[in-house]
Design an enzyme around this catalytic site. Structure first.
Site, PDB file in Angstrom:
ATOM      1  N   HIS A  49      49.265  33.709  68.238  1.00  0.00           N
ATOM      2  CA  HIS A  49      49.386  35.074  67.738  1.00  0.00           C
ATOM      3  C   HIS A  49      49.045  36.038  68.872  1.00  0.00           C
ATOM      4  O   HIS A  49      48.561  35.618  69.934  1.00  0.00           O
ATOM      5  CB  HIS A  49      48.457  35.306  66.529  1.00  0.00           C
ATOM      6  CG  HIS A  49      47.015  35.074  66.826  1.00  0.00           C
ATOM      7  ND1 HIS A  49      46.326  33.969  66.385  1.00  0.00           N
ATOM      8  CD2 HIS A  49      46.135  35.790  67.562  1.00  0.00           C
ATOM      9  CE1 HIS A  49      45.091  34.027  66.819  1.00  0.00           C
ATOM     10  NE2 HIS A  49      44.940  35.118  67.540  1.00  0.00           N
TER      11      HIS A  49
HETATM   12  C1  T46 Z   1      42.023  34.956  68.872  1.00  0.00           C
HETATM   13  C2  T46 Z   1      41.757  33.557  69.260  1.00  0.00           C
HETATM   14  C3  T46 Z   1      41.298  33.428  70.693  1.00  0.00           C
HETATM   15  C4  T46 Z   1      37.061  35.066  60.300  1.00  0.00           C
HETATM   16  O1  T46 Z   1      36.734  35.055  59.091  1.00  0.00           O
HETATM   17  N1  T46 Z   1      36.443  35.910  61.155  1.00  0.00           N
HETATM   18  C5  T46 Z   1      36.740  35.944  62.474  1.00  0.00           C
HETATM   19  O2  T46 Z   1      36.139  36.731  63.228  1.00  0.00           O
HETATM   20  C6  T46 Z   1      37.764  35.058  62.972  1.00  0.00           C
HETATM   21  C7  T46 Z   1      38.137  35.081  64.449  1.00  0.00           C
HETATM   22  C8  T46 Z   1      38.371  34.218  62.099  1.00  0.00           C
HETATM   23  N2  T46 Z   1      38.010  34.213  60.770  1.00  0.00           N
HETATM   24  C9  T46 Z   1      38.661  33.253  59.864  1.00  0.00           C
HETATM   25  C10 T46 Z   1      40.126  33.501  59.628  1.00  0.00           C
HETATM   26  C11 T46 Z   1      40.687  32.102  59.415  1.00  0.00           C
HETATM   27  O3  T46 Z   1      40.533  31.761  58.062  1.00  0.00           O
HETATM   28  O4  T46 Z   1      38.557  31.968  60.478  1.00  0.00           O
HETATM   29  C12 T46 Z   1      39.742  31.210  60.239  1.00  0.00           C
HETATM   30  C13 T46 Z   1      40.358  30.721  61.536  1.00  0.00           C
HETATM   31  O5  T46 Z   1      40.864  31.854  62.267  1.00  0.00           O
HETATM   32  P1  T46 Z   1      42.209  31.787  63.148  1.00  0.00           P
HETATM   33  O6  T46 Z   1      43.165  30.834  62.524  1.00  0.00           O
HETATM   34  O7  T46 Z   1      42.672  33.188  63.372  1.00  0.00           O
HETATM   35  O8  T46 Z   1      41.646  31.161  64.521  1.00  0.00           O
HETATM   36  P2  T46 Z   1      42.403  30.948  65.901  1.00  0.00           P
HETATM   37  O9  T46 Z   1      41.579  29.991  66.673  1.00  0.00           O
HETATM   38  O10 T46 Z   1      43.837  30.637  65.730  1.00  0.00           O
HETATM   39  O11 T46 Z   1      42.323  32.406  66.652  1.00  0.00           O
HETATM   40  C14 T46 Z   1      41.064  32.969  67.002  1.00  0.00           C
HETATM   41  C15 T46 Z   1      41.019  34.454  66.614  1.00  0.00           C
HETATM   42  O12 T46 Z   1      41.358  34.600  65.234  1.00  0.00           O
HETATM   43  C16 T46 Z   1      41.949  35.315  67.428  1.00  0.00           C
HETATM   44  O13 T46 Z   1      41.612  36.671  67.261  1.00  0.00           O
HETATM   45  O14 T46 Z   1      42.440  35.763  69.687  1.00  0.00           O
HETATM   46  O15 T46 Z   1      40.842  32.860  68.400  1.00  0.00           O
END
Ligand code: T46
Length: 140
Positions: A49
């Site tokens: 993303h």
């Molecule tokens: C990014 C990369 C480097 C939260 O509740 N709070 C938070 O601050 C974050 C980051 C995530 N979440 C929840 C949302 C999803 O249910 O944690 C779960 C996993 O998040 P996500 O699938 O977005 O994780 P990544 O590793 O794909 O991405 C993350 C960050 O979301 C993003 O901003 O730049 O790490």
């Protein structure tokens, strides 16, 4: 694409090493949030993303992983393999995190609170968004 990495100052003595991260000093924004990921399973690729406005600094505080950055024109991969190395991620950069070692702990400092509406989760939408933004900046 300009890749910005930081070599954080290490405060080392006979006890070991300490690194301090401070907003608007060695981190180039107000720090609103910190999160970290670990126990990443083999073969997993995360991210996929971009963000409309969020800025972040990534530090692999243990182990190693790779980060692919894509600004809509070029792609670069950065290896994070030491706890004193930081990678700055500005907005409008498509990112993918992969090749996590078993012991990897990837810590992220972020300029804003969590906001799902700041995410662009479709690559096509990202390319369109970047084109529109570039067009606006060039007065088109
Ligand atoms: C990014 C990369 C480097 C939260 O509740 N709070 C938070 O601050 C974050 C980051 C995530 N979440 C929840 C949302 C999803 O249910 O944690 C779960 C996993 O998040 P996500 O699938 O977005 O994780 P990544 O590793 O794909 O991405 C993350 C960050 O979301 C993003 O901003 O730049 O790490």
């Amino acid at each position: 694409m300009k890749i910005i990495t930081f070599d954080f100052e290490e405060h080392g003595d006979e006890r070991g090493i300490l690194i301090s991260l401070e907003e608007n000093k060695n981190i180039p924004f107000d720090i609103k949030r910190c999160y970290y990921m670990y126990n990443t399973q083999p073969g997993v690729s995360r991210g996929h993303h971009a963000h409309k406005s969020l800025e972040q600094v990534l530090v692999c505080v243990r182990g190693e992983c790779k980060i692919l950055l894509d600004d809509g024109k070029t792609r670069e991969t950065v290896v994070l393999d030491r706890p004193n190395k930081g990678l700055y991620l500005s907005h409008l950069i498509w990112r993918e995190m992969f090749d996590f070692s078993e012991d990897a702990v990837l810590m992220v400092l972020a300029s804003q609170l969590y906001d799902e509406s700041d995410y662009i989760r479709s690559y096509d939408e990202f390319l369109q968004y970047v084109q529109t933004k570039n067009g606006e900046e060039n007065g088109l």
